[in-house]
Design an enzyme around this catalytic site. Structure first.
Site, PDB file in Angstrom:
ATOM      1  N   LYS A  17       7.130   9.726  84.336  1.00 29.96           N
ATOM      2  CA  LYS A  17       8.153   9.685  85.438  1.00 29.96           C
ATOM      3  C   LYS A  17       8.753   8.388  85.234  1.00 29.96           C
ATOM      4  O   LYS A  17      10.075   8.686  85.629  1.00 29.96           O
ATOM      5  CB  LYS A  17       7.267   9.391  86.797  1.00 29.96           C
ATOM      6  CG  LYS A  17       6.111  10.451  87.184  1.00 29.96           C
ATOM      7  CD  LYS A  17       5.658  10.537  88.722  1.00 29.96           C
ATOM      8  CE  LYS A  17       4.799   9.070  88.741  1.00 29.96           C
ATOM      9  NZ  LYS A  17       3.505   9.315  88.047  1.00 29.96           N
ATOM     10  N   ARG A  92       3.604   9.542  98.062  1.00 27.59           N
ATOM     11  CA  ARG A  92       2.147   9.789  96.949  1.00 27.59           C
ATOM     12  C   ARG A  92       1.075  10.310  97.920  1.00 27.59           C
ATOM     13  O   ARG A  92       0.046  10.680  97.699  1.00 27.59           O
ATOM     14  CB  ARG A  92       2.003   8.414  96.539  1.00 27.59           C
ATOM     15  CG  ARG A  92       0.934   8.357  95.539  1.00 27.59           C
ATOM     16  CD  ARG A  92       0.690   6.771  95.098  1.00 27.59           C
ATOM     17  NE  ARG A  92       1.776   6.527  94.144  1.00 27.59           N
ATOM     18  CZ  ARG A  92       1.579   5.794  93.166  1.00 27.59           C
ATOM     19  NH1 ARG A  92       0.164   5.852  92.668  1.00 27.59           N
ATOM     20  NH2 ARG A  92       2.523   5.558  92.287  1.00 27.59           N
ATOM     21  N   ARG A 129       0.297   2.221  76.528  1.00 27.02           N
ATOM     22  CA  ARG A 129       1.474   1.856  77.055  1.00 27.02           C
ATOM     23  C   ARG A 129       1.721   0.328  77.484  1.00 27.02           C
ATOM     24  O   ARG A 129       0.697  -0.199  77.900  1.00 27.02           O
ATOM     25  CB  ARG A 129       1.557   2.481  78.815  1.00 27.02           C
ATOM     26  CG  ARG A 129       2.828   1.990  79.664  1.00 27.02           C
ATOM     27  CD  ARG A 129       2.987   2.790  80.597  1.00 27.02           C
ATOM     28  NE  ARG A 129       2.016   2.903  81.779  1.00 27.02           N
ATOM     29  CZ  ARG A 129       2.184   3.351  83.072  1.00 27.02           C
ATOM     30  NH1 ARG A 129       3.201   4.476  83.021  1.00 27.02           N
ATOM     31  NH2 ARG A 129       1.248   3.327  83.777  1.00 27.02           N
ATOM     32  N   ARG A 161      -0.253  -3.651  81.690  1.00 28.96           N
ATOM     33  CA  ARG A 161      -0.517  -3.727  83.283  1.00 28.96           C
ATOM     34  C   ARG A 161      -1.908  -3.598  83.323  1.00 28.96           C
ATOM     35  O   ARG A 161      -2.756  -2.929  82.596  1.00 28.96           O
ATOM     36  CB  ARG A 161       0.182  -2.406  83.896  1.00 28.96           C
ATOM     37  CG  ARG A 161       1.669  -2.319  84.043  1.00 28.96           C
ATOM     38  CD  ARG A 161       2.237  -1.282  84.385  1.00 28.96           C
ATOM     39  NE  ARG A 161       1.403  -0.424  85.548  1.00 28.96           N
ATOM     40  CZ  ARG A 161       1.640   0.821  86.077  1.00 28.96           C
ATOM     41  NH1 ARG A 161       3.031   1.365  85.638  1.00 28.96           N
ATOM     42  NH2 ARG A 161       1.218   1.340  86.986  1.00 28.96           N
ATOM     43  N   ARG A 172      -7.218   5.525  89.473  1.00 27.16           N
ATOM     44  CA  ARG A 172      -5.940   5.872  89.563  1.00 27.16           C
ATOM     45  C   ARG A 172      -5.811   7.586  89.532  1.00 27.16           C
ATOM     46  O   ARG A 172      -5.064   8.264  90.465  1.00 27.16           O
ATOM     47  CB  ARG A 172      -4.613   5.414  88.984  1.00 27.16           C
ATOM     48  CG  ARG A 172      -4.684   3.917  89.417  1.00 27.16           C
ATOM     49  CD  ARG A 172      -3.962   3.222  88.052  1.00 27.16           C
ATOM     50  NE  ARG A 172      -2.820   3.587  87.570  1.00 27.16           N
ATOM     51  CZ  ARG A 172      -2.219   3.425  86.584  1.00 27.16           C
ATOM     52  NH1 ARG A 172      -3.186   2.808  85.733  1.00 27.16           N
ATOM     53  NH2 ARG A 172      -1.094   3.852  86.140  1.00 27.16           N
TER      54      ARG A 172
END
Ligand code: ADP
Length: 219
Positions: A17, A92, A129, A161, A172
């Protein structure tokens, strides 16, 4: 482009995204509004909201609707968002989708892109990531920027992160299935949902989305 083009981009964590919204923002000249980026910046800058949400973000849980709805509403008042925005990470939950309708009034959501990726790809993408703390640029752990820790775009620090660590990833993904997946039928029911295969090169994904937008007369 016609007045206020609001594009909602949905997809699991790691679906791409952020990458796609950054690319599309350049093509379309409307800002990429990521509630995750806004919240992380608030935490980094230790604003009152940042201090309130810091432990929630760290645990990979959802911040309260009141807080994110207010952040989005404020962001829409900025001049660069007059022509529209690419929404990443918002709405969300069903109640956020309703709040968005209220915030937008007559100019509703124009389209909702569902970036679809298989679960097997998600964990791999998230654990490799790395992100720039300053500008939000996204890298992989094998990129020179990740190895050196310095963003080639802005010179900011490139980090992993907290919520890209395995335990938070699992939380998540569970939250996505429970809270966000139902939004697909919400937008589908209004004829606004388009599925795009997120398991392709980023350029191909962008091209496919741009085609959809032009076919639907949105751009
Ligand atoms: P991801 O979708 O990969 O989890 P984001 O950058 O979109 O990452 O969001 C990071 C974190 O910010 C989320 O785990 C959550 O704690 C918080 N967050 C972002 N957007 C929302 C939202 N719309 N509602 C509640 N919490 C949010």
């Amino acid at each position: 482009m016609s007045a206020r083009v609001i594009i909602v981009v949905l997809g699991k964590q790691g679906a791409g995204k952020g990458t796609q919204c950054k690319r599309l923002a350049q093509h379309l000249g409307i800002p990429h509004v990521s509630t995750g980026d806004i919240l992380r910046a608030a935490v980094r800058d230790a604003t009152p909201t940042g201090l309130e949400v810091s432990s929630i973000l760290h645990a990979g849980q959802l911040v309260s609707d009141d807080i994110v709805n207010r952040l989005v509403k404020d962001r829409f008042n900025d001049t660069d968002a007059r022509g529209g925005a690419l929404l990443d990470g918002f709405p969300r939950t069903a109640s956020q989708a309703e709040a968005l309708d209220e915030i937008l009034g007559e100019d509703g959501v124009k389209i909702c892109i569902n970036l679809d990726v298989p679960n097997s790809l998600v964990a791999e993408r998230l654990s490799s990531r790395r992100v720039c703390q300053e500008c939000g640029a996204i890298y992989r752990d094998t990129d020179i920027e990740a190895i050196s820790g310095t963003c080639s775009n802005c010179g900011g620090d490139v980090i992993q992160r907290d919520d890209d660590l395995p335990e938070a990833i699992l939380k998540r993904l569970e939250a996505y299935e429970r809270d966000t997946a139902p939004l697909l039928s919400f937008y589908d029911g209004r004829g606004l949902l388009v599925r795009v295969d997120g398991d392709q090169d980023p350029q191909e994904v962008t091209a496919e989305i741009l085609d959809v937008l032009s076919e639907r007369g949105i751009t």
